[in-house]
Design an enzyme around this catalytic site. Structure first.
Site, PDB file in Angstrom:
ATOM      1  N   LYS A 191       0.862  -1.181   0.000  1.00 13.05           N
ATOM      2  CA  LYS A 191       0.000   0.000   0.000  1.00 13.05           C
ATOM      3  C   LYS A 191       0.900   1.233   0.000  1.00 13.05           C
ATOM      4  O   LYS A 191       1.579   1.527   0.974  1.00 13.05           O
ATOM      5  CB  LYS A 191      -0.930   0.051   1.207  1.00 13.05           C
ATOM      6  CG  LYS A 191      -2.010   1.154   1.038  1.00 13.05           C
ATOM      7  CD  LYS A 191      -2.621   1.613   2.337  1.00 13.05           C
ATOM      8  CE  LYS A 191      -1.847   2.718   3.004  1.00 13.05           C
ATOM      9  NZ  LYS A 191      -1.851   3.999   2.244  1.00 13.05           N
TER      10      LYS A 191
ATOM     11  N   GLU B 165       8.456   0.339  11.869  1.00 15.96           N
ATOM     12  CA  GLU B 165       9.518   1.346  11.870  1.00 15.96           C
ATOM     13  C   GLU B 165       8.818   2.683  11.993  1.00 15.96           C
ATOM     14  O   GLU B 165       8.154   3.141  11.056  1.00 15.96           O
ATOM     15  CB  GLU B 165      10.352   1.248  10.593  1.00 15.96           C
ATOM     16  CG  GLU B 165      11.663   2.016  10.670  1.00 15.96           C
ATOM     17  CD  GLU B 165      11.533   3.427  10.139  1.00 15.96           C
ATOM     18  OE1 GLU B 165      11.459   4.355  10.997  1.00 15.96           O
ATOM     19  OE2 GLU B 165      11.501   3.614   8.932  1.00 15.96           O
TER      20      GLU B 165
ATOM     21  N   CYS C   2      12.442  10.194   9.254  1.00 17.18           N
ATOM     22  CA  CYS C   2      12.255   9.712  10.619  1.00 17.18           C
ATOM     23  C   CYS C   2      13.562   9.707  11.402  1.00 17.18           C
ATOM     24  O   CYS C   2      13.559   9.763  12.638  1.00 17.18           O
ATOM     25  CB  CYS C   2      11.629   8.328  10.614  1.00 17.18           C
ATOM     26  SG  CYS C   2      12.572   7.120   9.662  1.00 17.18           S
TER      27      CYS C   2
ATOM     28  N   GLU D  77       7.992  14.778  17.191  1.00 18.71           N
ATOM     29  CA  GLU D  77       8.560  14.724  15.853  1.00 18.71           C
ATOM     30  C   GLU D  77       7.940  15.823  14.998  1.00 18.71           C
ATOM     31  O   GLU D  77       6.719  15.870  14.814  1.00 18.71           O
ATOM     32  CB  GLU D  77       8.306  13.353  15.227  1.00 18.71           C
ATOM     33  CG  GLU D  77       9.026  13.135  13.919  1.00 18.71           C
ATOM     34  CD  GLU D  77       8.868  11.716  13.403  1.00 18.71           C
ATOM     35  OE1 GLU D  77       9.867  11.144  12.956  1.00 18.71           O
ATOM     36  OE2 GLU D  77       7.745  11.179  13.465  1.00 18.71           O
TER      37      GLU D  77
END
Length: 483
Positions: A177, A251, A285, A385
């Site tokens: 996806k 992750e 990330c 983040e």
């Protein structure tokens, strides 16, 4: 403007179940540059059914490992021929500077395919061990089954290939996806899969939204979910997989720290942080956007970082000289600007940047590269983040204090240490609780090395032999000789 009306299901182009489409919008201009068919839950069902049949009845899991290696090498060769086109597509659809796209999204995936093929060639797919009760034990490595690979938009090809290659080599079948923001590169990969002549049903690639992604994760015929994305979504996926005891690899997010020791060269540190903290306009990330500097030399390091940030070219991502491109969407632009405003409200000192549009750019989802000083590690800009070009400088009072601050985070994905003394740097590296680390360099995502996070940064590892292991089950067969 390009248009794709079909979906890639089971290795073939097929009509979608609905008439829904995804508008692909240029982050640089704000204009629609393509439309593609969007996959819905019914399309997910078709793709999983194809994958289930191919795994249960088809040849792919039953091929000799060397034959799967040969197929992946074919895919790598085909990919290598289309690298330039792949890089240009990714820059156009998500705004990554072309210099970043050329390596991380066009060259690095070919290295991943080759590296995983090399690793698969060394696996002991079957081995005999002497048992403790007199007979032999046959230990087999077998594929985990049907894999759902779900990837975000920020490094689409690196992340897709990082899941697809080991899954294929293990003998799994895969439903990918792709993110709705980046469907164009995924479609090019589908073309390459066709050319590589994989058996029917082995690979599907579906651009889809959150609803279709949830349906894929919860599908009873999926044996493993491999997800890269936010920690919040990762928790939801883990809960779904846990309820059915489905294998899962996650992750997730990061808020990584670059630890600067008092013997490090300020200019070298600033150059390293340009890559470690601001690559892909800060949309990674592993971005090391907490920069921990010794209080006694704080101003030297801050000045070097300010010189670096001020020298970055902001603008058209297709220009090879561009260092900071647009963010992927208006939503992301608003989110990052909100963090910058919060940092100012919390009392951090704005050295450069801010919430305004960069000079000379009237259109596009740009954010000015921003540098904060006087940041406390408890502030929101140090805890959450941000996923944009924002650096926070935090003072420390020695190696022990620096390690404490680096570890004072919900995350544990990446990080680095900068010092003139390598052994001193290694001593810090061993104590920071994070899954990957660099000494005098940003963490390098080497295809030979395991990559993944601790704490809220994820479960499991990708890359290296450990990445292939994640798609394999170990089976023990007791063998008694007759007669």
């Amino acid at each position: 403007m390009t248009e794709q009306k079909r979906l890639f299901i089971g290795g073939r182009w097929a009509d979608p179940s609905t008439g829904q489409v995804i508008d692909v919008v240029s982050p640089h201009t704000g204009q629609v540059i393509a439309t593609v068919a969007a996959a819905g839950p019914a399309d997910v069902d078709r793709a999983v059914a194809k994958a289930r049949t191919a795994f249960d009845e088809g040849p792919w899991p039953r091929l000799a490992p060397a034959e799967r290696v040969a197929a992946v090498r074919r895919l790598a060769s085909l990919y290598r021929q289309r690298r330039r086109e792949m890089a240009q597509l990714i820059t156009s659809e998500m705004g990554a500077p072309i210099s970043f796209s050329k390596f991380s999204q066009a060259t690095l995936p070919t290295l991943l395919l080759d590296a995983y093929a090399d690793i698969a060639g060394t696996v002991a797919w079957e081995e005999r061990r002497p048992g403790r009760f007199g007979g032999d034990i046959l230990v087999r490595k077998e594929p985990v089954g049907v894999v759902a690979a779900i990837v975000p938009w920020n490094m689409p090809q690196f992340l897709i290939v990082g899941k697809l290659a080991p899954a294929l080599l293990a003998g799994c079948t895969v439903v990918v996806k792709s993110a709705p923001q980046t469907p164009l590169d995924a479609q090019l990969l589908a073309e390459l899969v066709i050319e590589a002549d994989l058996p029917e049903g082995v690979v599907s690639i579906l651009p889809a939204d959150v609803e279709a992604g949830r349906h894929l994760v919860g599908h009873p015929d999926v044996d493993k979910v491999s997800f890269t994305g936010s920690t919040a979504v990762g928790r939801e996926i883990a809960a779904t997989c846990g309820a059915s005891l489905k294998r899962v690899g996650l992750e997730l997010g990061g808020r990584s720290a670059a630890v600067v020791l008092d013997d490090a060269d300020p200019t070298a540190v600033a150059k390293g942080i340009e890559l470690a903290g601001l690559m892909n306009s800060g949309q990674t990330c592993v971005a090391q956007t907490r920069v921990l500097v010794p209080a006694a030399r704080h101003d030297e390091y801050l000045d070097a970082l300010a010189t670096m940030v001020e020298g970055l070219q902001v603008g058209d991502p297709a220009d090879p000289a561009t260092g900071i491109g647009p963010l992927v969407s208006r939503r992301q632009q608003d989110r990052v600007r909100g963090h910058i405003a919060d940092g100012q409200r919390e009392g951090a000192r704005l050295v450069l940047g801010g919430t305004g549009q960069p000079d000379g750019l009237d259109t596009g989802w740009y954010v000015r590269p921003t540098l904060f000083a006087d940041v406390d590690n408890g502030m929101r800009i140090a805890r959450e983040e941000i996923f944009g070009p924002v650096l926070s400088v935090i003072p420390h009072h020695g190696d022990e204090d620096a390690v404490r601050i680096a570890n004072d985070s919900d995350y544990g994905l990446s990080g680095s240490v900068w010092t003139a003394d390598t052994e001193r740097g290694l001593a810090v590296a061993r104590r920071v609780r994070t899954g990957s680390y660099g000494v005098n360099q940003p963490y390098t995502m080497d295809p030979a090395a395991p990559f993944g996070g601790m704490k809220a940064s994820g479960i499991g590892r990708e890359l290296g032999p450990e990445g292939l292991d994640g798609y394999l089950e170990s089976k023990s067969v007791s063998v008694a000789e007759v007669g």
